[in-house]
Design a protein around this motif. Sequence first.
Motif, short mmCIF file in Angstrom:
data_model
loop_
_atom_site.label_atom_id
_atom_site.label_comp_id
_atom_site.label_asym_id
_atom_site.label_seq_id
_atom_site.Cartn_x
_atom_site.Cartn_y
_atom_site.Cartn_z
N ASN A 7 0.94 -1.26 0.10
CA ASN A 7 -0.19 0.28 -0.14
C ASN A 7 0.65 1.03 0.10
O ASN A 7 1.26 1.80 1.12
N GLY A 83 -13.96 2.71 -2.98
CA GLY A 83 -13.38 1.66 -3.76
C GLY A 83 -14.19 0.61 -4.15
O GLY A 83 -15.15 0.54 -3.79
N THR A 86 -11.63 -5.99 -5.85
CA THR A 86 -11.10 -6.59 -6.95
C THR A 86 -10.67 -8.14 -6.91
O THR A 86 -10.53 -8.81 -7.99
N SER A 98 -7.88 -7.20 -2.15
CA SER A 98 -7.57 -6.16 -3.18
C SER A 98 -8.67 -5.36 -3.47
O SER A 98 -9.72 -5.55 -3.75
N GLU A 100 -9.60 -1.58 -5.60
CA GLU A 100 -9.09 -0.39 -6.49
C GLU A 100 -9.91 0.72 -6.12
O GLU A 100 -11.30 0.67 -6.10
N GLY A 104 -8.23 4.78 -9.17
CA GLY A 104 -7.31 3.80 -9.85
C GLY A 104 -6.21 3.22 -9.15
O GLY A 104 -5.73 2.41 -9.55
N ASP A 105 -5.79 4.12 -8.08
CA ASP A 105 -4.86 3.39 -6.94
C ASP A 105 -5.40 2.29 -6.57
O ASP A 105 -6.47 1.72 -6.28
N ARG A 106 -4.38 1.14 -5.97
CA ARG A 106 -4.81 -0.01 -5.12
C ARG A 106 -4.30 -0.21 -4.03
O ARG A 106 -3.35 0.45 -3.62
N THR A 108 -4.45 -2.86 -0.57
CA THR A 108 -4.66 -4.20 0.10
C THR A 108 -5.04 -4.28 1.57
O THR A 108 -4.34 -3.58 2.27
#
Length: 142
Positions: A7, A83, A86, A98, A100, A104-106, A108
């Motif tokens: 992250n 978010g 995903t 996970s 998103e 668009g950042d990810r 966990t």
Amino acid sequence: MKVTTRNILEGVVTSVKRGVVNDEIEIDLKGGLKVSAIVTCKSTETLGLCPGREILAMVKGVNVLLARDLEGYVLSSRNMLPGKVTGIKKGQIMASVSVELSNGDRLTSVCTVDSLDEAGIVEGVSVQAAIKAPHVILAAKQ
């Protein structure tokens, strides 16, 4: 830089609110998302934190709480990032989720399988990633 968290969010410091022991750092992420961090005054000086400074905001997965169906509720977390789930990897006791973010950042999140199931968090659902400001670790290039 090699660290033990996935992250890592890139951002720009927008304000520094000075305190006696700790400072509050406001950060703009891409896509209009914002993150607050609480760091020691010494860290503010060491990292040269000031408006316009590019930084990395990092948080361990166990410090990312996922919440659904918050209608009518407000959490005490400063950082609420919208978010969609995903992917999920379930172990015997713990799960890795996970997410998103809307920009668009990810991220966990790591939580127990029981809490994941009880919250109804499955792939494809919308969530809010809640991160307490003191759990955000900042890094800046020298």
